[in-house]
Design a protein around this motif. Structure first.
Motif, PDB file in Angstrom:
ATOM      1  N   ASN A   9     -32.364  -1.891  58.742  1.00 15.76           N
ATOM      2  CA  ASN A   9     -33.016  -2.992  59.190  1.00 15.76           C
ATOM      3  C   ASN A   9     -31.918  -4.189  59.316  1.00 15.76           C
ATOM      4  O   ASN A   9     -31.855  -5.010  58.470  1.00 15.76           O
ATOM      5  CB  ASN A   9     -34.234  -3.370  58.202  1.00 15.76           C
ATOM      6  N   GLU A  10     -31.524  -4.437  60.556  1.00 16.04           N
ATOM      7  CA  GLU A  10     -30.396  -5.274  60.765  1.00 16.04           C
ATOM      8  C   GLU A  10     -29.199  -5.308  59.946  1.00 16.04           C
ATOM      9  O   GLU A  10     -28.358  -4.241  59.913  1.00 16.04           O
ATOM     10  CB  GLU A  10     -30.870  -6.610  60.783  1.00 16.04           C
ATOM     11  N   ASP A  11     -29.265  -6.084  58.937  1.00 16.97           N
ATOM     12  CA  ASP A  11     -27.914  -6.305  58.091  1.00 16.97           C
ATOM     13  C   ASP A  11     -28.009  -5.540  56.720  1.00 16.97           C
ATOM     14  O   ASP A  11     -27.026  -5.468  55.935  1.00 16.97           O
ATOM     15  CB  ASP A  11     -27.688  -7.667  57.727  1.00 16.97           C
ATOM     16  N   ASN A  12     -29.155  -5.037  56.543  1.00 15.71           N
ATOM     17  CA  ASN A  12     -29.473  -4.155  55.081  1.00 15.71           C
ATOM     18  C   ASN A  12     -30.269  -3.072  55.470  1.00 15.71           C
ATOM     19  O   ASN A  12     -30.846  -2.886  56.337  1.00 15.71           O
ATOM     20  CB  ASN A  12     -30.211  -5.174  54.079  1.00 15.71           C
ATOM     21  N   THR A  13     -30.033  -1.881  54.290  1.00 11.91           N
ATOM     22  CA  THR A  13     -30.659  -0.692  54.284  1.00 11.91           C
ATOM     23  C   THR A  13     -31.769  -0.948  53.501  1.00 11.91           C
ATOM     24  O   THR A  13     -31.783  -1.481  52.461  1.00 11.91           O
ATOM     25  CB  THR A  13     -29.762   0.219  53.819  1.00 11.91           C
ATOM     26  N   ILE A  14     -33.053  -0.277  54.016  1.00 12.22           N
ATOM     27  CA  ILE A  14     -34.408  -0.166  53.184  1.00 12.22           C
ATOM     28  C   ILE A  14     -34.609   1.119  52.977  1.00 12.22           C
ATOM     29  O   ILE A  14     -34.579   1.855  53.845  1.00 12.22           O
ATOM     30  CB  ILE A  14     -35.384  -1.167  54.193  1.00 12.22           C
ATOM     31  N   PHE A  15     -35.356   1.361  51.952  1.00 13.25           N
ATOM     32  CA  PHE A  15     -35.859   2.847  51.573  1.00 13.25           C
ATOM     33  C   PHE A  15     -37.142   2.833  51.697  1.00 13.25           C
ATOM     34  O   PHE A  15     -37.992   1.727  51.037  1.00 13.25           O
ATOM     35  CB  PHE A  15     -35.373   3.163  50.251  1.00 13.25           C
ATOM     36  N   ASP A  16     -37.971   3.579  52.579  1.00 18.05           N
ATOM     37  CA  ASP A  16     -39.203   3.559  52.529  1.00 18.05           C
ATOM     38  C   ASP A  16     -39.851   4.369  51.444  1.00 18.05           C
ATOM     39  O   ASP A  16     -39.384   5.167  50.960  1.00 18.05           O
ATOM     40  CB  ASP A  16     -39.647   4.523  53.767  1.00 18.05           C
ATOM     41  N   THR A  17     -40.692   3.674  50.667  1.00 20.17           N
ATOM     42  CA  THR A  17     -41.290   4.250  49.414  1.00 20.17           C
ATOM     43  C   THR A  17     -42.750   4.277  49.880  1.00 20.17           C
ATOM     44  O   THR A  17     -43.443   4.103  50.700  1.00 20.17           O
ATOM     45  CB  THR A  17     -40.930   3.443  48.278  1.00 20.17           C
ATOM     46  N   PRO A  18     -43.490   5.355  48.775  1.00 20.59           N
ATOM     47  CA  PRO A  18     -44.981   5.411  49.045  1.00 20.59           C
ATOM     48  C   PRO A  18     -45.522   3.902  48.849  1.00 20.59           C
ATOM     49  O   PRO A  18     -46.898   4.070  49.376  1.00 20.59           O
ATOM     50  CB  PRO A  18     -45.292   6.484  47.865  1.00 20.59           C
ATOM     51  N   PHE A  19     -44.959   2.940  48.231  1.00 22.40           N
ATOM     52  CA  PHE A  19     -45.696   1.869  48.077  1.00 22.40           C
ATOM     53  C   PHE A  19     -45.871   0.974  49.387  1.00 22.40           C
ATOM     54  O   PHE A  19     -46.507  -0.120  49.293  1.00 22.40           O
ATOM     55  CB  PHE A  19     -44.986   1.205  46.970  1.00 22.40           C
ATOM     56  N   MET A  20     -45.284   1.376  50.691  1.00 20.80           N
ATOM     57  CA  MET A  20     -45.237   0.569  51.720  1.00 20.80           C
ATOM     58  C   MET A  20     -46.573   0.340  52.247  1.00 20.80           C
ATOM     59  O   MET A  20     -46.915  -0.412  53.099  1.00 20.80           O
ATOM     60  CB  MET A  20     -44.310   1.131  52.708  1.00 20.80           C
ATOM     61  N   THR A  21     -47.513   1.508  52.074  1.00 22.73           N
ATOM     62  CA  THR A  21     -48.812   1.656  52.660  1.00 22.73           C
ATOM     63  C   THR A  21     -49.840   2.025  51.702  1.00 22.73           C
ATOM     64  O   THR A  21     -49.675   2.282  50.579  1.00 22.73           O
ATOM     65  CB  THR A  21     -48.993   2.516  53.930  1.00 22.73           C
ATOM     66  N   ALA A  22     -51.162   1.519  52.222  1.00 23.91           N
ATOM     67  CA  ALA A  22     -52.122   1.930  50.951  1.00 23.91           C
ATOM     68  C   ALA A  22     -52.244   3.434  50.882  1.00 23.91           C
ATOM     69  O   ALA A  22     -52.526   3.729  49.725  1.00 23.91           O
ATOM     70  CB  ALA A  22     -53.689   1.370  51.593  1.00 23.91           C
ATOM     71  N   LYS A  23     -51.902   3.891  51.919  1.00 26.51           N
ATOM     72  CA  LYS A  23     -52.148   5.266  51.772  1.00 26.51           C
ATOM     73  C   LYS A  23     -51.025   6.208  50.970  1.00 26.51           C
ATOM     74  O   LYS A  23     -51.299   7.085  50.267  1.00 26.51           O
ATOM     75  CB  LYS A  23     -52.212   6.202  53.361  1.00 26.51           C
ATOM     76  N   GLY A  24     -50.080   5.689  51.059  1.00 25.19           N
ATOM     77  CA  GLY A  24     -48.744   5.925  50.287  1.00 25.19           C
ATOM     78  C   GLY A  24     -49.028   5.811  48.968  1.00 25.19           C
ATOM     79  O   GLY A  24     -48.761   6.445  48.140  1.00 25.19           O
ATOM     80  N   VAL A  25     -49.601   4.507  48.547  1.00 28.00           N
ATOM     81  CA  VAL A  25     -49.930   4.381  47.101  1.00 28.00           C
ATOM     82  C   VAL A  25     -50.767   5.238  46.527  1.00 28.00           C
ATOM     83  O   VAL A  25     -50.898   5.659  45.533  1.00 28.00           O
ATOM     84  CB  VAL A  25     -50.381   2.872  47.121  1.00 28.00           C
ATOM     85  N   ALA A  26     -51.833   5.645  47.245  1.00 29.47           N
ATOM     86  CA  ALA A  26     -53.150   6.539  47.067  1.00 29.47           C
ATOM     87  C   ALA A  26     -52.455   8.046  46.746  1.00 29.47           C
ATOM     88  O   ALA A  26     -52.845   8.775  45.661  1.00 29.47           O
ATOM     89  CB  ALA A  26     -54.199   6.707  48.179  1.00 29.47           C
TER      90      ALA A  26
END
Length: 123
Positions: A9-26
């Motif tokens: 993401n431009e100047d930094n790295t992001i890790f997608d985790t399950p917490f990014m979406t309601a479905k992922g949290v579930a």
């Protein structure tokens, strides 16, 4: 099984985790016992990090007693939504809505927390 995906993401790295979406949290909550066992009994560091992140988020998010009860009955006690609705004296649809609204709150809280961390990193 949940998987962490790395994206830039431009100047930094992001890790997608399950917490990014309601479905992922579930999905995380549906596998909570697995992650708990992997973290504590097997020393799986990915599971430790996910459990730590979830506990941090969950301790800060504000959900209603009914939302908490729905999460507890479905994801911790392992009841299906119909059984949870009978236990809570409400409809199955109400349980679905409670779960969706609470997982959405958890996800939104996580996104805000991550945004604040990124702001701190740029200062």
């Amino acid at each position: 099984m949940l998987e962490l995906n790395k994206r830039s993401n431009e100047d930094n790295t992001i890790f997608d985790t399950p917490f990014m979406t309601a479905k992922g949290v579930a999905s995380f909550l549906a596998n909570y016992h697995y992650f708990h066992t992997a973290a504590l009994d097997k020393g799986d560091m990915d599971a430790v990090i996910l459990m730590s992140d979830f506990n941090e988020i969950f301790s800060k998010v504000i959900i209603t007693t009914k939302q908490y009860e729905a999460l507890y009955l479905v994801f911790y006690k392992g009841l299906n939504q119909r059984e949870a609705s009978e236990e809570m004296n409400c409809s199955k649809q109400a349980v679905q809505q409670l779960i969706h609204s609470s997982t959405t709150k958890i996800s939104e809280s996580y996104k805000i927390q991550m945004k604040n961390i990124r702001k701190e990193d740029t200062i």
